[in-house]
Design a protein around this motif. Structure first.
Motif, PDB file in Angstrom:
ATOM      1  N   ARG A 145      13.026  76.245 -24.928  1.00  0.00           N
ATOM      2  CA  ARG A 145      12.479  76.126 -26.289  1.00  0.00           C
ATOM      3  C   ARG A 145      11.807  77.439 -26.695  1.00  0.00           C
ATOM      4  NH1 ARG A 145       9.870  70.002 -26.514  1.00  0.00           N
ATOM      5  NH2 ARG A 145      11.634  68.944 -25.530  1.00  0.00           N
ATOM      6  N   PRO A 146      12.556  78.371 -27.254  1.00  0.00           N
ATOM      7  CA  PRO A 146      11.978  79.667 -27.633  1.00  0.00           C
ATOM      8  C   PRO A 146      10.865  79.559 -28.680  1.00  0.00           C
ATOM      9  CG  PRO A 146      14.231  79.439 -28.470  1.00  0.00           C
ATOM     10  CD  PRO A 146      14.005  78.314 -27.520  1.00  0.00           C
ATOM     11  N   VAL A 147      10.941  78.565 -29.560  1.00  0.00           N
ATOM     12  CA  VAL A 147       9.870  78.407 -30.559  1.00  0.00           C
ATOM     13  C   VAL A 147       8.569  78.010 -29.873  1.00  0.00           C
ATOM     14  CG1 VAL A 147       9.105  77.139 -32.599  1.00  0.00           C
ATOM     15  CG2 VAL A 147      11.494  77.845 -32.398  1.00  0.00           C
ATOM     16  N   ALA A 148       8.647  77.091 -28.916  1.00  0.00           N
ATOM     17  CA  ALA A 148       7.451  76.686 -28.183  1.00  0.00           C
ATOM     18  C   ALA A 148       6.874  77.868 -27.409  1.00  0.00           C
ATOM     19  CB  ALA A 148       7.779  75.536 -27.233  1.00  0.00           C
ATOM     20  N   ARG A 149       7.729  78.699 -26.834  1.00  0.00           N
ATOM     21  CA  ARG A 149       7.236  79.890 -26.115  1.00  0.00           C
ATOM     22  C   ARG A 149       6.466  80.809 -27.047  1.00  0.00           C
ATOM     23  NH1 ARG A 149      12.370  80.309 -23.997  1.00  0.00           N
ATOM     24  NH2 ARG A 149      12.749  82.272 -25.072  1.00  0.00           N
ATOM     25  N   ALA A 150       6.957  80.973 -28.263  1.00  0.00           N
ATOM     26  CA  ALA A 150       6.280  81.842 -29.231  1.00  0.00           C
ATOM     27  C   ALA A 150       5.015  81.203 -29.787  1.00  0.00           C
ATOM     28  CB  ALA A 150       7.238  82.181 -30.374  1.00  0.00           C
ATOM     29  N   LEU A 151       4.964  79.874 -29.817  1.00  0.00           N
ATOM     30  CA  LEU A 151       3.802  79.169 -30.365  1.00  0.00           C
ATOM     31  C   LEU A 151       2.542  79.389 -29.527  1.00  0.00           C
ATOM     32  CD1 LEU A 151       5.014  75.650 -31.536  1.00  0.00           C
ATOM     33  CD2 LEU A 151       3.500  77.172 -32.820  1.00  0.00           C
ATOM     34  N   LEU A 152       2.692  79.403 -28.216  1.00  0.00           N
ATOM     35  CA  LEU A 152       1.508  79.404 -27.357  1.00  0.00           C
ATOM     36  C   LEU A 152       0.618  80.621 -27.552  1.00  0.00           C
ATOM     37  CD1 LEU A 152       2.965  77.837 -24.112  1.00  0.00           C
ATOM     38  CD2 LEU A 152       1.400  76.818 -25.741  1.00  0.00           C
TER      39      LEU A 152
END
Length: 317
Positions: A57-64
């Motif tokens: 999940r690249p979006v979740a990686r960027a969210l953190l």
């Protein structure tokens, strides 16, 4: 935001609450950036599955990194609970109602820098919901009954303090940056911000959590609250009682009394001492009769903690 101006009627209506979402956000933060021995031990059980989830999940990686900085957590992760007994689905629904643009606006406050490309696509709110649901389902929900017992035990202890020392006594031990300044002023952190009036607020809550440091929760202008570290979350099941105390009142009884600085139930005492239910109950009865412990019911549990006499025995042990 360093000081809240709290009307007297709002303080009178304030309450403690247990929030599954708050503990889920605390778990997410611990997975992303652990700080305490308890969190590191817990993290080791879940970190590989968490990393596999992020890899897909690249979006979740960027969210953190965009959601957490050392002095602020993005507002979409800090919505105050809307009811006295919130459920995780109800709290998750509050996040799901946010738009992509609202979440991006919160991220720009938390990290005032250009957002990663992954965070600019449609469906950002859905990604936030999926991330929180994963953390809840895989790491918090399986142990929620035990977590909830610890959190409610903390509330019982705080309520006892409230009855004897008032809110000033509660705030003095709630969070290291939090204190009652008088004249309706509640310091919630050391940020150099102008005082914030809570005249329009309808709700003020205090939420214990499995965390190292607390944070503010709010839904401006009507709901405000403070998350704080629950006591008793670092109970060490191998910690021995003082030798002198064991010689005075017996090893098992001393072992029980030494662990009751934070309220624990009989089942929790069984877990951390290895004693049977009957043995724990018998020793608690003796300690109660001697005035070394107090008890109070919380839901289906009866919680026990040391009295001043019990604390003196342990300190002198």
């Amino acid at each position: 935001m360093g000081v809240w101006q709290v009307p007297s009627d709002l303080l009178a209506r304030s309450r403690f609450a247990v929030s599954p979402m708050v503990d889920t956000v605390a778990a997410l933060h611990a997975l992303y950036h652990p700080r305490t021995p308890w969190q590191r031990a817990w993290r080791e059980r879940h970190i590989e599955a968490f990393r596999r989830m992020l890899a897909a999940r690249p979006v979740a990686r960027a969210l953190l990194p965009a959601s957490f900085n050392p002095r602020w957590t993005a507002d979409f992760l800090t919505i105050a609970p809307a009811s006295p007994e919130p459920t995780f689905p109800a709290e998750l629904a509050s996040v799901a109602r946010l738009s992509d643009e609202q979440i991006r606006a919160d991220l720009r406050v938390t990290r005032p820098a250009p957002l990663a490309a992954e965070l600019l696509a449609d469906g950002l709110a859905d990604q936030v919901v999926e991330l929180l649901a994963w953390v809840w389902t895989h790491t918090v929900e399986p142990e929620w009954p035990e977590r909830e017992r610890r959190l409610r035990a903390d509330i019982v202890a705080r309520t006892a303090t409230l009855s004897t020392g008032g809110w000033a006594g509660v705030f003095a031990d709630l969070n290291r940056d939090m204190r009652w300044l008088g004249d309706g002023r509640l310091q919630i952190n050391d940020y150099p911000e102008p005082p914030l009036s809570l005249d329009e607020a309808e709700q003020l809550v205090f939420v214990p959590a499995h965390c190292r440091r607390g944070w503010v929760v709010w839904d401006v202008p009507t709901r405000f609250g403070m998350v704080y570290p629950a006591r008793g979350i670092l109970v060490d099941p191998t910690s021995p009682a003082p030798d002198g105390l064991a010689r005075l009142i017996g090893a098992n009884r001393a072992n029980i009394l030494a662990r009751l600085d934070a309220p624990l139930s009989t089942s929790q005492l069984m877990a951390v001492t290895g004693l049977s239910l009957g043995t724990v109950s018998d020793h608690l009865r003796v300690l109660l009769d001697a005035g070394a412990v107090s008890k109070r019911r919380s839901g289906r549990e009866v919680l026990y903690w040391r009295t001043p006499l019990g604390a003196a025995l342990v300190a002198g042990g």
